[in-house]
Design an enzyme around this catalytic site. Structure first.
Site, PDB file in Angstrom:
ATOM      1  N   CYS A   1       0.827  -1.210   0.000  1.00 54.75           N
ATOM      2  CA  CYS A   1       0.000   0.000   0.000  1.00 54.75           C
ATOM      3  C   CYS A   1       0.866   1.266   0.000  1.00 54.75           C
ATOM      4  CB  CYS A   1      -0.973  -0.082   1.159  1.00 54.75           C
ATOM      5  SG  CYS A   1      -2.472   0.830   0.840  1.00 54.75           S
TER       6      CYS A   1
ATOM      7  N   HIS B   1      -3.391  -5.444   1.842  1.00 55.67           N
ATOM      8  CA  HIS B   1      -2.697  -5.739   3.102  1.00 55.67           C
ATOM      9  C   HIS B   1      -2.826  -7.213   3.496  1.00 55.67           C
ATOM     10  CE1 HIS B   1      -2.033  -1.533   4.432  1.00 55.67           C
ATOM     11  NE2 HIS B   1      -3.085  -1.303   3.670  1.00 55.67           N
TER      12      HIS B   1
ATOM     13  N   GLU C   1      -1.161  -8.771   5.555  1.00 54.32           N
ATOM     14  CA  GLU C   1      -0.903  -8.892   7.003  1.00 54.32           C
ATOM     15  C   GLU C   1      -2.183  -8.705   7.815  1.00 54.32           C
ATOM     16  OE1 GLU C   1      -0.087  -6.372   5.121  1.00 54.32           O
ATOM     17  OE2 GLU C   1      -0.477  -4.501   6.190  1.00 54.32           O
TER      18      GLU C   1
END
Ligand code: GLN
Length: 186
Positions: free
Chosen positions: A79, A169, A171
């Site tokens: 990002c 994302h 994560e």
């Protein structure tokens, strides 16, 4: 192996959680000295690219990291990290590391659709969850750039040499396979 994680702003703690889960040692990069440590790869987390870009310069991290990435140190940018790696940013003169021959459009999904979740195919992995938060997408890519994922015909993940950039994302979805792919290069 030791991975540097840029930790000046944004979602670096979530990146650390993924590396903990994978049992990979990491060091936070917060100052010039940190940026000179012998990393095998570096992660640029999500956050606010303008703030990160400013801090990276003010804290003396910029030159060393840029040089190491240019010389082939593997990097994974998510990002805001994708924006820091882009050679061109639409409607903006200021660029940051600029080591990846792509053009990105910031906050590309507009205000209404600022954040969304989907699933899509990722090259070499298969279908994975993808969470976008005021995300950019890649509006142009040099022929040497490999497209790893698209959503609605927009490029959201790319690889160029040892550089990986994601608009979403992994994560935040506990998705570790992209990190594993990156770690294989480190
Ligand atoms: N909108 C942010 C920027 O332009 C990126 C958002 C993110 O990293 N989740 O830097």
């Amino acid at each position: 192996m030791n991975i540097g994680i840029l930790a000046v702003q944004g979602a670096f703690a979530e990146q650390e959680d993924i590396l903990k889960k994978l049992g990979v040692p990491y060091t936070e990069i917060r100052c010039a000295d940190d940026a000179d440590q012998p990393f095998d790869g570096v992660i640029l987390p999500g956050g606010e690219s303008t703030v990160q870009g400013k801090l990276v310069e003010e804290l003396g991290i910029f030159a060393s990291l840029k040089q190491r990435i240019s010389q082939g140190m593997p990097v994974l940018g998510t990002c805001a990290g994708m924006i820091l790696l882009a050679q061109y940013i639409e409607n903006q003169r200021k660029t940051y590391f600029g080591t990846m021959p792509i053009t990105v459009r910031r906050n590309a999904y507009g205000r209404q659709l600022g954040s969304f979740h989907t699933e899509a195919f990722f090259q070499g992995i298969g279908r994975i969850p993808m969470t976008f938060i005021r995300a950019p997408f890649v509006s142009q890519a040099n022929d040497a750039v490999q497209v790893l994922a698209t959503v609605d015909d927009r490029i959201v993940a790319v690889r160029y040499q040892n550089q990986f950039a994601l608009a979403f994302h992994p994560e935040l979805d506990d998705e570790v396979q992209i990190h594993q792919l990156f770690l294989q290069c480190c």
